[in-house]
Design an enzyme around this catalytic site. Sequence first.
Site, PDB file in Angstrom:
ATOM      1  N   GLY A  46       0.807  -1.081   0.203  1.00 55.03           N
ATOM      2  CA  GLY A  46       0.051  -0.075   0.076  1.00 55.03           C
ATOM      3  C   GLY A  46       0.804   1.301   0.099  1.00 55.03           C
ATOM      4  O   GLY A  46       2.130   1.129   0.434  1.00 55.03           O
ATOM      5  N   CYS A  67       4.841  -4.694  -3.117  1.00 55.93           N
ATOM      6  CA  CYS A  67       3.987  -3.414  -3.411  1.00 55.93           C
ATOM      7  C   CYS A  67       5.121  -2.283  -3.171  1.00 55.93           C
ATOM      8  O   CYS A  67       6.220  -2.217  -3.645  1.00 55.93           O
ATOM      9  CB  CYS A  67       2.732  -3.164  -3.062  1.00 55.93           C
ATOM     10  N   HIS A  68       4.814  -1.323  -2.057  1.00 54.72           N
ATOM     11  CA  HIS A  68       5.469  -0.075  -1.656  1.00 54.72           C
ATOM     12  C   HIS A  68       6.348  -0.544  -0.627  1.00 54.72           C
ATOM     13  O   HIS A  68       7.364   0.157  -0.336  1.00 54.72           O
ATOM     14  CB  HIS A  68       4.649   0.937  -1.444  1.00 54.72           C
ATOM     15  N   ALA A  69       6.330  -1.690  -0.031  1.00 51.54           N
ATOM     16  CA  ALA A  69       7.074  -2.157   1.273  1.00 51.54           C
ATOM     17  C   ALA A  69       8.713  -2.292   0.874  1.00 51.54           C
ATOM     18  O   ALA A  69       9.325  -1.794   2.030  1.00 51.54           O
ATOM     19  CB  ALA A  69       6.402  -3.286   1.600  1.00 51.54           C
ATOM     20  N   TRP A 106      10.180   0.007   0.151  1.00 53.03           N
ATOM     21  CA  TRP A 106      10.626   1.407   0.568  1.00 53.03           C
ATOM     22  C   TRP A 106      11.453   1.194   1.928  1.00 53.03           C
ATOM     23  O   TRP A 106      12.484   1.929   2.414  1.00 53.03           O
ATOM     24  CB  TRP A 106       9.503   2.216   0.867  1.00 53.03           C
TER      25      TRP A 106
END
Length: 186
Positions: free
Chosen positions: A80, A111-113, A115
């Site tokens: 997310g 996904c965005h994890a 980061w």
Amino acid sequence: MPKITQAKVLIISTNGFEQSELEFPRDQLREKGAQVHVASLDGKSIKGWEGADWGREAEADLRIEDADPTQYDALVIPGGQINPDLLRVEPAVIALVRAFAHQGKTIAAVCHAPWVLIEAGIATGREMTGYPSIRTDLKNAGAKVLDEPVVCDSAIVTSRNPDDLKAFVSKIVEEIEEGRHNQKAA
């Protein structure tokens, strides 16, 4: 060789996780026999994001800062956009991710994890994937970016989006059952 039925998995998240990216791995890993705990920043329930609005709550078992990485076989970080962006600025989160990496344990981010993995300094020199909008961030952090459903490099498992969750969970199980991995120098 450890079995998934004896494994303990920690999912770390805060509000704004992609609904399926927390629920699917949590439920599938539990179904396969793993003990799965969810840790949040304050140890309280967290709310997901589904579609264009807030989704369902997920119960938390403990606070992230109280999680003991020696007690777990794997760490899972749902994506997310909101969740990993909030987690990556939390010192307790970064310390926990680094501890799992130092111990050669499975770390899975979707996904965005990734980061969070960038912020923890463990993306450099690894093959990884993620949501299209963070691929430049991965590249800038020194990762070799691939566009595949699941990429695994020295126990670091990454996937792109909710469509990849079956492959993501399968790879997590495979990595847990392989046991600890030698740390790859960043």
